[in-house]
Design a protein around this motif. Structure first.
Motif, PDB file in Angstrom:
ATOM      1  N   ILE A 199       0.829  -1.202   0.000  1.00 32.45           N
ATOM      2  CA  ILE A 199       0.000   0.000   0.000  1.00 32.45           C
ATOM      3  C   ILE A 199       0.866   1.254   0.000  1.00 32.45           C
ATOM      4  CG2 ILE A 199      -1.694   1.333   1.320  1.00 32.45           C
ATOM      5  CD1 ILE A 199      -2.781  -1.348   2.380  1.00 32.45           C
ATOM      6  N   TYR A 200       1.862   1.280   0.860  1.00 35.96           N
ATOM      7  CA  TYR A 200       2.715   2.455   1.029  1.00 35.96           C
ATOM      8  C   TYR A 200       3.452   2.805  -0.267  1.00 35.96           C
ATOM      9  CZ  TYR A 200       5.929   5.617   3.503  1.00 35.96           C
ATOM     10  OH  TYR A 200       6.646   6.715   3.936  1.00 35.96           O
ATOM     11  N   ARG A 201       3.877   1.771  -1.017  1.00 35.81           N
ATOM     12  CA  ARG A 201       4.666   1.984  -2.236  1.00 35.81           C
ATOM     13  C   ARG A 201       3.820   2.015  -3.502  1.00 35.81           C
ATOM     14  NH1 ARG A 201       9.116   3.984   0.072  1.00 35.81           N
ATOM     15  NH2 ARG A 201       9.913   2.578   1.692  1.00 35.81           N
ATOM     16  N   SER A 202       2.500   1.907  -3.375  1.00 33.16           N
ATOM     17  CA  SER A 202       1.646   1.839  -4.564  1.00 33.16           C
ATOM     18  C   SER A 202       1.577   3.189  -5.275  1.00 33.16           C
ATOM     19  CB  SER A 202       0.232   1.397  -4.175  1.00 33.16           C
ATOM     20  OG  SER A 202      -0.472   2.451  -3.545  1.00 33.16           O
ATOM     21  N   ASP A 203       0.999   3.172  -6.473  1.00 26.40           N
ATOM     22  CA  ASP A 203       0.861   4.396  -7.275  1.00 26.40           C
ATOM     23  C   ASP A 203      -0.434   5.153  -6.974  1.00 26.40           C
ATOM     24  OD1 ASP A 203       3.263   3.891  -8.591  1.00 26.40           O
ATOM     25  OD2 ASP A 203       2.290   2.678 -10.139  1.00 26.40           O
ATOM     26  N   LEU A 204      -1.203   4.717  -5.983  1.00 23.55           N
ATOM     27  CA  LEU A 204      -2.422   5.424  -5.613  1.00 23.55           C
ATOM     28  C   LEU A 204      -2.092   6.818  -5.097  1.00 23.55           C
ATOM     29  CD1 LEU A 204      -4.263   2.559  -3.668  1.00 23.55           C
ATOM     30  CD2 LEU A 204      -4.876   3.453  -5.928  1.00 23.55           C
ATOM     31  N   PRO A 205      -3.028   7.769  -5.199  1.00 26.25           N
ATOM     32  CA  PRO A 205      -2.801   9.098  -4.610  1.00 26.25           C
ATOM     33  C   PRO A 205      -2.496   8.971  -3.124  1.00 26.25           C
ATOM     34  CG  PRO A 205      -4.747   9.107  -6.014  1.00 26.25           C
ATOM     35  CD  PRO A 205      -4.324   7.673  -5.897  1.00 26.25           C
ATOM     36  N   SER A 206      -1.708   9.895  -2.593  1.00 22.48           N
ATOM     37  CA  SER A 206      -1.240   9.777  -1.214  1.00 22.48           C
ATOM     38  C   SER A 206      -2.390   9.755  -0.206  1.00 22.48           C
ATOM     39  CB  SER A 206      -0.268  10.918  -0.880  1.00 22.48           C
ATOM     40  OG  SER A 206      -0.913  12.178  -0.984  1.00 22.48           O
ATOM     41  N   VAL A 207      -3.449  10.548  -0.462  1.00 20.37           N
ATOM     42  CA  VAL A 207      -4.577  10.552   0.478  1.00 20.37           C
ATOM     43  C   VAL A 207      -5.267   9.192   0.485  1.00 20.37           C
ATOM     44  CG1 VAL A 207      -6.845  11.543   0.949  1.00 20.37           C
ATOM     45  CG2 VAL A 207      -4.947  13.040   0.328  1.00 20.37           C
ATOM     46  N   GLN A 208      -5.392   8.568  -0.675  1.00 18.47           N
ATOM     47  CA  GLN A 208      -6.026   7.253  -0.734  1.00 18.47           C
ATOM     48  C   GLN A 208      -5.153   6.213  -0.037  1.00 18.47           C
ATOM     49  OE1 GLN A 208      -7.378   6.155  -4.635  1.00 18.47           O
ATOM     50  NE2 GLN A 208      -8.281   4.243  -3.950  1.00 18.47           N
ATOM     51  N   ARG A 209      -3.843   6.284  -0.231  1.00 20.23           N
ATOM     52  CA  ARG A 209      -2.947   5.349   0.470  1.00 20.23           C
ATOM     53  C   ARG A 209      -3.029   5.569   1.982  1.00 20.23           C
ATOM     54  NH1 ARG A 209       2.428   6.458  -0.727  1.00 20.23           N
ATOM     55  NH2 ARG A 209       1.925   8.328  -1.909  1.00 20.23           N
ATOM     56  N   ALA A 210      -3.142   6.835   2.386  1.00 20.55           N
ATOM     57  CA  ALA A 210      -3.294   7.138   3.814  1.00 20.55           C
ATOM     58  C   ALA A 210      -4.577   6.537   4.363  1.00 20.55           C
ATOM     59  CB  ALA A 210      -3.272   8.652   4.031  1.00 20.55           C
ATOM     60  N   ASP A 211      -5.666   6.638   3.590  1.00 22.99           N
ATOM     61  CA  ASP A 211      -6.938   6.033   4.003  1.00 22.99           C
ATOM     62  C   ASP A 211      -6.802   4.522   4.158  1.00 22.99           C
ATOM     63  OD1 ASP A 211      -8.336   8.408   4.130  1.00 22.99           O
ATOM     64  OD2 ASP A 211      -9.266   8.205   2.162  1.00 22.99           O
ATOM     65  N   MET A 212      -6.121   3.894   3.201  1.00 19.46           N
ATOM     66  CA  MET A 212      -5.963   2.436   3.248  1.00 19.46           C
ATOM     67  C   MET A 212      -5.185   2.004   4.490  1.00 19.46           C
ATOM     68  SD  MET A 212      -7.516   1.301   0.522  1.00 19.46           S
ATOM     69  CE  MET A 212      -8.666   2.609   0.987  1.00 19.46           C
ATOM     70  N   LEU A 213      -4.075   2.678   4.768  1.00 21.88           N
ATOM     71  CA  LEU A 213      -3.242   2.315   5.922  1.00 21.88           C
ATOM     72  C   LEU A 213      -3.957   2.609   7.235  1.00 21.88           C
ATOM     73  CD1 LEU A 213       0.211   3.589   4.616  1.00 21.88           C
ATOM     74  CD2 LEU A 213      -0.389   1.220   5.109  1.00 21.88           C
ATOM     75  N   THR A 214      -4.685   3.713   7.275  1.00 20.36           N
ATOM     76  CA  THR A 214      -5.419   4.053   8.499  1.00 20.36           C
ATOM     77  C   THR A 214      -6.535   3.049   8.757  1.00 20.36           C
ATOM     78  OG1 THR A 214      -4.944   6.397   8.147  1.00 20.36           O
ATOM     79  CG2 THR A 214      -6.700   5.868   9.683  1.00 20.36           C
ATOM     80  N   SER A 215      -7.252   2.677   7.706  1.00 20.50           N
ATOM     81  CA  SER A 215      -8.308   1.674   7.863  1.00 20.50           C
ATOM     82  C   SER A 215      -7.726   0.341   8.321  1.00 20.50           C
ATOM     83  CB  SER A 215      -9.055   1.479   6.541  1.00 20.50           C
ATOM     84  OG  SER A 215      -9.714   2.654   6.165  1.00 20.50           O
ATOM     85  N   MET A 216      -6.584  -0.050   7.747  1.00 22.89           N
ATOM     86  CA  MET A 216      -5.966  -1.307   8.142  1.00 22.89           C
ATOM     87  C   MET A 216      -5.534  -1.264   9.606  1.00 22.89           C
ATOM     88  SD  MET A 216      -2.949  -3.547   6.337  1.00 22.89           S
ATOM     89  CE  MET A 216      -1.552  -2.546   6.828  1.00 22.89           C
ATOM     90  N   THR A 217      -5.041  -0.123  10.048  1.00 24.43           N
ATOM     91  CA  THR A 217      -4.631   0.016  11.443  1.00 24.43           C
ATOM     92  C   THR A 217      -5.822  -0.143  12.381  1.00 24.43           C
ATOM     93  OG1 THR A 217      -2.819   1.504  10.816  1.00 24.43           O
ATOM     94  CG2 THR A 217      -3.527   1.561  13.111  1.00 24.43           C
ATOM     95  N   ILE A 218      -6.927   0.529  12.046  1.00 22.16           N
ATOM     96  CA  ILE A 218      -8.126   0.443  12.884  1.00 22.16           C
ATOM     97  C   ILE A 218      -8.650  -0.991  12.911  1.00 22.16           C
ATOM     98  CG2 ILE A 218     -10.523   1.196  13.119  1.00 22.16           C
ATOM     99  CD1 ILE A 218      -9.633   3.887  11.862  1.00 22.16           C
TER     100      ILE A 218
END
Length: 288
Positions: free
Chosen positions: A162-181
């Motif tokens: 997720i961190y290294r993907s080509d998605l926009p940074s806000v979307q990657r942030a959403d993905m990592l935050t959701s995974m953390t929760i």
């Protein structure tokens, strides 16, 4: 309002078409989240996700999706209520489904009594194989992997992807935050580890405030009730700004005048699900 509901909403916002394709096998070309119905009864909640879906052959249908962190015995009956209410509003054929995140041997895919036989789709996420999912799922669905069978072993690989993907940074942030929760369902330590490694990107997500509210960052909940109220008001204004742009001075003053934490929590959920600032302002007028 439960913080797992917010994580689910973030994933619905970012990946609803893939959820429909991969988990429900619906050949979707377009979908949209339907604005919530007026809550006419005390039993109606806003934690379901009604979607208007267009399939590849042009047909439309209603999908009522519930993402549950734990099983509740009355869930099938509640899902049936959602289905009926939304069908009456949309006048479309319907599919109803529950995505269950954690194991429970009470979980069933039906409701039956003397008059009604109702069957829905029950997706047991925890029975899916994490190793296979990492290879086959699109990036936006990877936050679910820690909850799958063998998922804890795949966390570092998933967060790196997720961190290294080509998605926009806000979307990657959403993905990592959701995974953390969601990882907090498995282990507080696991959630803290992800946060310690990826905080630099996660702070771009509107849902990151949930982590601060739940005390994952500091290891404790926020202090006094007043402190929670003040923090929630600020987080709500920040969330509105991220989603819709800076709110008007009048709306900001209305939010900052609210003293009741439950009202602010309800407004937070509305801010996450509202389709526009005007829609949120309507809910604010009702609750404030």
């Amino acid at each position: 309002m439960h913080h797992y509901d917010i994580a689910a909403k973030v994933l619905i916002d970012n990946c609803r078409d893939e959820i429909l394709r991969r988990f429900l096998q619906i050949d979707v070309t377009e979908s949209c989240l339907i604005e919530g119905l007026p809550q006419e009864t005390a039993s109606v909640r806003t934690s379901d996700f009604p979607l208007r879906v267009t399939e590849s052959d042009g047909r439309q249908l209603l999908v009522v999706l519930e993402i549950q962190s734990r099983w509740e015995n009355r869930l099938p009956l509640r899902l049936l209520e959602y289905r009926i209410r939304h069908m009456m509003s949309e006048d479309l054929p319907a599919v109803s489904a529950v995505l269950l995140l954690r194991p429970d041997n009470r979980a069933v895919d039906h409701f039956e009594d003397a008059e009604v036989h109702y069957r829905f789709r029950l997706i047991r996420l925890y029975e899916m194989d994490a190793k296979a999912a990492v290879k086959s799922l699109p990036t936006c669905l990877l936050p679910f992997v820690p909850l799958m069978k063998g998922g804890t072993d795949a966390v570092r690989q998933v967060e790196e992807t997720i961190y290294r993907s080509d998605l926009p940074s806000v979307q990657r942030a959403d993905m990592l935050t959701s995974m953390t929760i969601l990882s907090g369902l498995i282990s507080d330590r696991l959630a803290q580890d992800i946060l310690s490694r990826r905080r630099d990107l996660m702070i771009e997500s509107a849902a990151y405030d949930i982590i601060k509210q739940e005390g994952i960052q500091q290891g404790v909940l926020l202090g006094s009730t007043q402190g929670k109220v003040e923090a929630m008001r600020e987080h709500l204004i920040d969330l509105l700004t991220v989603r819709f742009g800076a709110p008007s001075k009048r709306l900001t003053q209305q939010v900052m005048a609210i003293q009741e934490l439950p009202i602010l929590q309800a407004l937070w959920k509305q801010a996450m699900t509202a389709s526009s600032m005007r829609s949120f302002a309507t809910h604010l007028k009702k609750l404030a």
